[in-house]
Design a protein around this motif. Structure first.
Motif, mmCIF file in Angstrom:
data_model
loop_
_atom_site.group_PDB
_atom_site.id
_atom_site.type_symbol
_atom_site.label_atom_id
_atom_site.label_comp_id
_atom_site.label_asym_id
_atom_site.label_seq_id
_atom_site.Cartn_x
_atom_site.Cartn_y
_atom_site.Cartn_z
ATOM 1 N N UNK A 70 0.943 -1.287 -0.128
ATOM 2 C CA UNK A 70 0.112 -0.004 0.116
ATOM 3 C C UNK A 70 0.913 1.356 -0.132
ATOM 4 N N UNK A 71 1.980 1.402 0.857
ATOM 5 C CA UNK A 71 2.778 2.780 0.684
ATOM 6 C C UNK A 71 3.348 2.842 -0.716
ATOM 7 N N UNK A 72 3.761 2.016 -1.082
ATOM 8 C CA UNK A 72 4.361 2.115 -2.460
ATOM 9 C C UNK A 72 3.546 2.298 -3.474
ATOM 10 N N UNK A 73 2.269 1.585 -3.593
ATOM 11 C CA UNK A 73 1.112 1.998 -4.623
ATOM 12 C C UNK A 73 0.759 3.346 -4.321
ATOM 13 N N UNK A 74 0.710 3.875 -2.985
ATOM 14 C CA UNK A 74 0.280 5.208 -2.654
ATOM 15 C C UNK A 74 0.925 6.292 -3.367
ATOM 16 N N UNK A 75 2.515 5.977 -3.123
ATOM 17 C CA UNK A 75 3.395 7.003 -3.979
ATOM 18 C C UNK A 75 3.001 6.969 -5.437
ATOM 19 N N UNK A 76 3.068 5.716 -6.155
ATOM 20 C CA UNK A 76 2.704 5.718 -7.639
ATOM 21 C C UNK A 76 1.474 6.473 -7.977
ATOM 22 N N UNK A 77 0.480 6.375 -7.140
ATOM 23 C CA UNK A 77 -0.602 7.196 -7.501
ATOM 24 C C UNK A 77 -0.237 8.665 -7.265
ATOM 25 N N UNK A 78 0.349 9.048 -6.097
ATOM 26 C CA UNK A 78 0.431 10.427 -5.847
ATOM 27 C C UNK A 78 1.239 10.843 -6.967
ATOM 28 N N UNK A 104 -8.265 12.180 -4.590
ATOM 29 C CA UNK A 104 -7.460 10.825 -4.811
ATOM 30 C C UNK A 104 -5.885 11.031 -4.181
ATOM 31 N N UNK A 105 -5.410 11.993 -4.290
ATOM 32 C CA UNK A 105 -4.009 12.158 -3.656
ATOM 33 C C UNK A 105 -4.104 12.180 -2.234
ATOM 34 N N UNK A 106 -5.143 12.889 -1.746
ATOM 35 C CA UNK A 106 -5.510 12.873 -0.320
ATOM 36 C C UNK A 106 -5.616 11.373 0.491
ATOM 37 N N UNK A 107 -6.371 10.487 -0.426
ATOM 38 C CA UNK A 107 -6.797 9.295 -0.224
ATOM 39 C C UNK A 107 -5.461 8.625 -0.037
ATOM 40 N N UNK A 108 -4.906 8.812 -1.239
ATOM 41 C CA UNK A 108 -3.638 7.709 -1.335
ATOM 42 C C UNK A 108 -2.632 8.121 -0.309
ATOM 43 N N UNK A 109 -2.555 9.296 0.215
ATOM 44 C CA UNK A 109 -1.573 9.696 1.235
ATOM 45 C C UNK A 109 -2.125 9.082 2.657
ATOM 46 N N UNK A 110 -3.340 9.156 2.959
ATOM 47 C CA UNK A 110 -3.875 8.670 4.147
ATOM 48 C C UNK A 110 -3.672 7.174 3.970
ATOM 49 N N UNK A 111 -3.871 6.621 3.024
ATOM 50 C CA UNK A 111 -3.758 4.825 2.994
ATOM 51 C C UNK A 111 -2.352 4.812 3.212
ATOM 52 N N UNK A 112 -1.632 5.328 2.408
ATOM 53 C CA UNK A 112 -0.043 4.811 2.518
ATOM 54 C C UNK A 112 0.260 5.117 3.958
ATOM 55 N N UNK A 113 0.100 6.048 4.449
ATOM 56 C CA UNK A 113 0.603 6.646 6.006
ATOM 57 C C UNK A 113 0.045 5.595 6.975
ATOM 58 N N UNK A 114 -1.206 5.138 6.722
ATOM 59 C CA UNK A 114 -1.951 4.223 7.714
ATOM 60 C C UNK A 114 -1.155 2.928 7.576
#
Length: 127
Positions: A70-78, A104-114
């Protein structure tokens, strides 16, 4: 104890929605790959970029839904969404412009951080 369960459930719902949204955007790119390639080349990007971006969206969307990397995927999405704002939507304003990408960026950051510093695959976010 109840708050931890509510937080985990909330992040899970956000993660699934983010993954599904990105997955569907990637599938749309693949369904008209020639048109997508023409559009990207018109922006000055190399012809191979639509395939890479669509793969990140499709594979990343699936990974996000199942909770894999999830954190890696989140970076890709951002990176993808930030580039879209910068290249396409920065002059359009927030409403009717880049609001979806920013959300979607905020959602990705929240998911990656969590999921940061957690297991490689974790369907239910840690409490």
């Amino acid at each position: 104890m109840q708050l931890k369960n509510a937080t985990s459930t909330s992040i899970l719902l956000i993660r699934i929605m983010l993954g599904a949204t990105m997955l569907l955007h990637g599938i749309a790119k693949f369904s008209d790959l020639n048109g997508t390639t023409e559009f990207f080349v018109g922006l000055g990007l190399p012809a191979f970029m639509p395939v890479i971006i669509a793969l990140i969206e499709v594979i990343g969307g699936i990974f996000m839904i199942i909770g894999l990397l999830v954190p890696l995927v989140s970076l890709g999405f951002v990176a993808i969404l930030g580039s879209a704002i910068f290249m396409l939507k920065s002059g359009t304003g927030f409403v009717g412009g880049f609001e979806l990408e920013l959300l979607l960026i905020v959602m990705a950051i929240a998911c990656g951080y969590s999921h940061f510093n957690k297991k490689i695959i974790q369907f239910i976010p840690p409490a």
